[in-house]
Design a protein around this motif. Structure first.
Motif, short mmCIF file in Angstrom:
data_model
loop_
_atom_site.label_atom_id
_atom_site.label_comp_id
_atom_site.label_asym_id
_atom_site.label_seq_id
_atom_site.Cartn_x
_atom_site.Cartn_y
_atom_site.Cartn_z
N SER A 227 -64.02 -104.26 17.09
CA SER A 227 -64.39 -105.11 15.97
C SER A 227 -65.02 -104.27 14.85
O SER A 227 -64.54 -103.19 14.52
CB SER A 227 -65.32 -106.21 16.46
N LYS A 228 -66.13 -104.72 14.29
CA LYS A 228 -66.78 -103.98 13.20
C LYS A 228 -67.60 -102.82 13.74
O LYS A 228 -68.13 -102.01 12.96
CB LYS A 228 -67.68 -104.92 12.40
N PHE A 229 -67.69 -102.69 15.05
CA PHE A 229 -68.46 -101.60 15.67
C PHE A 229 -67.53 -100.46 16.09
O PHE A 229 -67.78 -99.79 17.08
CB PHE A 229 -69.23 -102.13 16.88
N ASN A 230 -66.45 -100.27 15.35
CA ASN A 230 -65.50 -99.22 15.70
C ASN A 230 -66.14 -97.84 15.56
O ASN A 230 -67.11 -97.66 14.82
CB ASN A 230 -64.24 -99.33 14.84
N PRO A 231 -65.61 -96.84 16.28
CA PRO A 231 -66.22 -95.51 16.30
C PRO A 231 -66.34 -94.83 14.94
O PRO A 231 -67.17 -93.95 14.74
CB PRO A 231 -65.30 -94.72 17.23
N ASN A 232 -65.51 -95.25 13.96
CA ASN A 232 -65.54 -94.62 12.64
C ASN A 232 -66.52 -95.28 11.69
O ASN A 232 -66.58 -94.93 10.51
CB ASN A 232 -64.13 -94.63 12.03
N GLY A 233 -67.27 -96.25 12.19
CA GLY A 233 -68.27 -96.88 11.35
C GLY A 233 -67.65 -97.73 10.26
O GLY A 233 -66.50 -98.17 10.34
N ALA A 234 -68.41 -97.96 9.21
CA ALA A 234 -67.97 -98.86 8.13
C ALA A 234 -66.70 -98.37 7.45
O ALA A 234 -65.90 -99.17 6.98
CB ALA A 234 -69.10 -99.01 7.11
N THR A 235 -66.49 -97.05 7.41
CA THR A 235 -65.30 -96.51 6.73
C THR A 235 -64.02 -96.78 7.51
O THR A 235 -62.93 -96.71 6.97
CB THR A 235 -65.44 -95.00 6.51
N GLY A 236 -64.15 -97.10 8.80
CA GLY A 236 -62.97 -97.32 9.62
C GLY A 236 -62.44 -98.74 9.58
O GLY A 236 -61.37 -99.01 10.12
N GLY A 237 -63.16 -99.64 8.91
CA GLY A 237 -62.72 -101.02 8.85
C GLY A 237 -62.92 -101.75 10.16
O GLY A 237 -63.48 -101.22 11.13
N VAL A 238 -62.48 -102.99 10.21
CA VAL A 238 -62.60 -103.81 11.42
C VAL A 238 -61.45 -103.46 12.35
O VAL A 238 -60.28 -103.50 11.96
CB VAL A 238 -62.58 -105.30 11.06
N ASP A 239 -61.78 -103.10 13.59
CA ASP A 239 -60.77 -102.66 14.55
C ASP A 239 -60.50 -103.76 15.57
O ASP A 239 -61.25 -103.94 16.52
CB ASP A 239 -61.25 -101.38 15.25
N CYS A 240 -59.42 -104.50 15.35
CA CYS A 240 -58.98 -105.52 16.30
C CYS A 240 -57.68 -105.08 16.97
O CYS A 240 -56.89 -105.90 17.44
CB CYS A 240 -58.77 -106.85 15.61
N LEU A 241 -57.48 -103.77 17.00
CA LEU A 241 -56.29 -103.16 17.59
C LEU A 241 -56.63 -102.44 18.89
O LEU A 241 -56.00 -102.68 19.92
CB LEU A 241 -55.67 -102.17 16.60
N HIS A 242 -57.63 -101.56 18.85
CA HIS A 242 -58.00 -100.80 20.05
C HIS A 242 -58.89 -101.65 20.96
O HIS A 242 -59.28 -102.76 20.61
CB HIS A 242 -58.70 -99.50 19.64
N TRP A 243 -59.21 -101.08 22.12
CA TRP A 243 -59.94 -101.84 23.12
C TRP A 243 -61.21 -101.12 23.53
O TRP A 243 -61.28 -99.89 23.53
CB TRP A 243 -59.05 -102.06 24.36
N CYS A 244 -62.20 -101.91 23.90
CA CYS A 244 -63.43 -101.36 24.47
C CYS A 244 -63.22 -101.19 25.97
O CYS A 244 -63.38 -102.14 26.74
CB CYS A 244 -64.61 -102.31 24.21
N LEU A 245 -62.78 -100.01 26.36
CA LEU A 245 -62.52 -99.74 27.77
C LEU A 245 -63.70 -98.96 28.32
O LEU A 245 -63.87 -97.78 28.04
CB LEU A 245 -61.22 -98.95 27.93
N PRO A 246 -64.53 -99.58 29.11
CA PRO A 246 -65.79 -98.97 29.51
C PRO A 246 -65.69 -97.96 30.63
O PRO A 246 -66.65 -97.28 30.94
CB PRO A 246 -66.62 -100.17 29.98
N GLY A 247 -64.53 -97.83 31.24
CA GLY A 247 -64.41 -96.91 32.37
C GLY A 247 -64.52 -97.64 33.69
O GLY A 247 -63.65 -97.51 34.54
#
Length: 250
Positions: free
Chosen positions: A215-235
């Protein structure tokens, strides 16, 4: 070895987290071979997990006319030989025009419908697998497309701001937005190779997980936009890799 785009990278990174958490005190190494293959190795156990970034599976090459996506060429396949388990995916980059021309059987065009191009490329890839892979030595999976959640109307929530703030899966047993048509293309391209390729279908279960993105907490921060493509895979746990593990040992 995972072969594909950043979705493959997600799964690769999650899997190595799972493995490390199982034996946290053992020695491991992280390396890159020729700038093309990422390698995680548990040296004590002789286990390697690898990733090859290859977003189309077929070749994207530089020619005099510019960047050419060659739908009938897989020179990159030499990196996949001799591997015990191969997990392929390709989907999201077919909607992005990163080429100047598409080539097929000597004919060059500026562009092509992405579903048509995907279908041709997958049939080229399936032919490469048939010609180069011995199923007695190598297990091959093709992973179904990974869905996105940018449009709330697809899960009957028209006022949703993409996947922002989503904390629960879609309820029910049928996804309101239906199955993406590209999935049928993927299945159709490899249906005659069931003796060589196993279809690893994560699409339907992932469609329900509108809550599973950075979502908005993507690894690239605010410059990366909202990420509704990748997944939070915790391991631990990770449904995709749990399923993959059971398919491998079946």
């Amino acid at each position: 070895m995972f072969v594909g785009d950043s979705i493959s990278k997600d799964q690769y990174e999650s899997l190595i987290c799972i493995l490390h958490s199982a034996v946290p005190n053992t020695n491991y190494s992280l390396s890159t071979s020729d700038g093309k293959i990422d390698i995680f190795e548990l040296t004590e156990y002789g286990i390697k997990v690898m990733r090859n970034q290859n977003v189309y599976l077929v070749d994207l090459v530089q020619e005099k006319v510019g960047h050419v996506l060659r739908l009938d060429s897989i020179q990159g396949g030499k990196l996949w030989l001799g591997i015990d388990v191969l997990v392929f995916n390709t989907f999201h980059w077919w909607n992005r025009k990163t080429w100047d021309y598409i080539e097929f059987r000597g004919n060059y065009v500026k562009d092509l419908d992405h579903i048509v191009a995907l279908n041709i490329a997958l049939r080229t890839w399936a032919g490469w697998v048939r010609a180069n892979i011995n199923p007695q030595n190598t297990t091959v999976f093709f992973q179904g497309l990974s869905p996105t959640h940018y449009n709330g109307s697809m899960w009957n929530e028209t006022k949703a701001d993409r996947c922002i703030g989503q904390t629960e899966p879609v309820l029910g047993t049928k996804y309101p937005g239906g199955i993406p048509p590209e999935l049928a293309v993927q299945k159709g391209a490899i249906e005659s190779l069931s003796d060589v390729i196993k279809f690893f279908d994560t699409t339907n279960l992932s469609l329900f997980r509108k809550d599973g993105h950075p979502s908005k907490f993507n690894p690239n921060g605010a410059t990366g936009g909202v990420d509704c493509l990748h997944w939070c895979l915790p391991g631990v746990p990770d449904t995709w890799n749990e399923i993959l593990y059971n398919l491998i040992i079946a």
